[in-house]
Design an enzyme around this catalytic site. Structure first.
Site, mmCIF file in Angstrom:
data_model
loop_
_atom_site.group_PDB
_atom_site.id
_atom_site.type_symbol
_atom_site.label_atom_id
_atom_site.label_comp_id
_atom_site.label_asym_id
_atom_site.label_seq_id
_atom_site.Cartn_x
_atom_site.Cartn_y
_atom_site.Cartn_z
ATOM 1 N N MET A 1 0.807 -1.222 0.000
ATOM 2 C CA MET A 1 0.000 0.000 0.000
ATOM 3 C C MET A 1 0.846 1.280 0.000
ATOM 4 O O MET A 1 0.467 2.275 0.621
ATOM 5 C CB MET A 1 -0.960 -0.006 1.186
ATOM 6 N N ARG A 2 1.975 1.245 -0.669
ATOM 7 C CA ARG A 2 2.805 2.445 -0.790
ATOM 8 C C ARG A 2 3.020 2.753 -2.259
ATOM 9 O O ARG A 2 3.272 1.817 -3.038
ATOM 10 C CB ARG A 2 4.178 2.211 -0.145
ATOM 11 N N ASN B 1 1.682 -5.133 -10.402
ATOM 12 C CA ASN B 1 0.811 -4.787 -9.286
ATOM 13 C C ASN B 1 -0.574 -5.370 -9.542
ATOM 14 O O ASN B 1 -0.968 -5.555 -10.687
ATOM 15 C CB ASN B 1 0.701 -3.266 -9.156
ATOM 16 N N HIS C 1 -4.566 -4.470 -8.717
ATOM 17 C CA HIS C 1 -5.367 -3.340 -8.266
ATOM 18 C C HIS C 1 -6.839 -3.759 -8.179
ATOM 19 O O HIS C 1 -7.352 -4.405 -9.101
ATOM 20 C CB HIS C 1 -5.213 -2.164 -9.242
HETATM 21 C C1 GRF Z 1 -6.162 -6.526 -2.598
HETATM 22 O O1 GRF Z 1 -7.529 -6.208 -2.796
HETATM 23 C C2 GRF Z 1 -5.301 -5.843 -3.610
HETATM 24 O O2 GRF Z 1 -5.899 -5.708 -4.875
HETATM 25 C C3 GRF Z 1 -5.142 -4.487 -2.970
HETATM 26 O O3 GRF Z 1 -5.000 -4.755 -1.596
HETATM 27 C C4 GRF Z 1 -5.637 -5.959 -1.276
HETATM 28 C C5 GRF Z 1 -4.615 -6.836 -0.634
HETATM 29 O O4 GRF Z 1 -5.135 -7.985 -0.087
HETATM 30 N N1 GRF Z 1 -4.052 -3.752 -3.571
HETATM 31 P P1 GRF Z 1 -4.188 -9.131 0.468
HETATM 32 O O5 GRF Z 1 -3.192 -8.509 1.425
HETATM 33 O O6 GRF Z 1 -3.499 -9.781 -0.715
HETATM 34 O O7 GRF Z 1 -5.120 -10.074 1.173
#
Ligand code: GRF
Length: 266
Positions: free
Chosen positions: A135-136, A157, A159
């Protein structure tokens, strides 16, 4: 015989996508192995999934790095190869309405954290970096050092929305609040913008009248767990190529974009 792809995974949270990648490696659906798991958050629950399997892990505590920077910006220990002007010119994360001092502060503090990430990553050779709920936002400083060969992108990535709709941190939430009738997820290569890179794969599913944000998230994640290993497998098989497309539009306008071409299976 496809060689096993060495995948480094970066996470911030629970790591269910990491789990899906690990499971796909184990079942043979994915000709790959996860060689390390890194995180920006010491408490990321997903780290445990890697540790259980004996996969090396590391943490760069972004919160601590950025807090130290805010407290004493003058003491920022910048990597020797960091060129602020170059990174500022390349970045597509913040527009030119944002206070330039804020942009620079952001880029400098991120580069400090990114240099620490890169140092940890250098210890273990990898072919692909997969962001799985990391998340960065990553700056051009990091992206260019992962894509050391400019011609072959190797930073992916996932998304939680059908890009280019709803970039940012809450794709399912934004989709839901907008009143969309379809939701989905996207795997893409990372470029200098926010969730703007060339699209590799997408999955869509209908939003039903009885759905809630929770059911959409749940169904979206289930799609992600299938889509991400599939896209990584295409990469492992050498079937992804990025091509620059230029379209001439009415009114003398031009649309230019790098798109992913997927070669047929051998
Ligand atoms: C997922 O929905 C991904 O698309 C988003 O963050 C969430 C991560 O979930 N970027 P996890 O940590 O893989 O369970």
């Amino acid at each position: 015989m496809v060689k096993r792809l060495r995948v480094g995974v970066l996470i911030s949270g629970g790591g269910t996508n990491l789990q899906a990648i690990l499971d796909a490696c184990e079942s043979g659906r994915l000709t790959a192995e996860v060689v390390f798991v890194g995180s920006d958050t010491p408490q990321a629950a997903g780290l445990e999934r890697a540790r259980r399997r004996g996969i090396p892990t590391f943490v760069v505590d972004y919160r601590a790095v950025t807090a130290a920077f805010r407290e004493n910006p003058g003491a920022a220990a910048l990597p020797a190869d960091f060129r602020l002007e170059e990174i500022r010119a390349k970045q597509g994360l913040m527009g030119n309405t944002v206070d330039p001092a804020r942009v620079d502060g952001f880029l400098v503090s991120r580069a400090m954290a990114e240099a620490a990430l890169l140092a940890a990553m250098r210890e273990i050779p990898y072919d692909l970096i997969a962001l799985a709920g990391f998340m960065r936002t990553l700056t051009p400083y990091f992206i260019d050092r992962v894509n050391s060969d400019r011609a072959s992108l190797r930073l992916m990535n996932i998304h939680p929305a059908l890009l280019p709709a709803f970039p940012g941190t809450d794709g399912y939430g934004d989709t839901w609040r907008y009143g969309c009738k379809v939701a989905g997820c996207t795997v893409h290569f990372v470029d200098y913008g926010e969730d703007t890179g060339p699209i590799i794969g997408q999955r869509a599913f209908p939003i039903r009248e009885e759905d809630t944000l929770e059911t959409i998230r749940r169904r979206g994640l289930e799609q992600e767990w299938e889509l991400y290993p599939e896209c990584i497998q295409l990469f492992a098989e050498g079937r992804l190529r990025t091509e620059r497309m230029v379209h001439e539009l009415p009114g003398g306008r031009r649309f230019e974009r790098s798109v992913v071409r997927i070669a047929p299976a051998a």
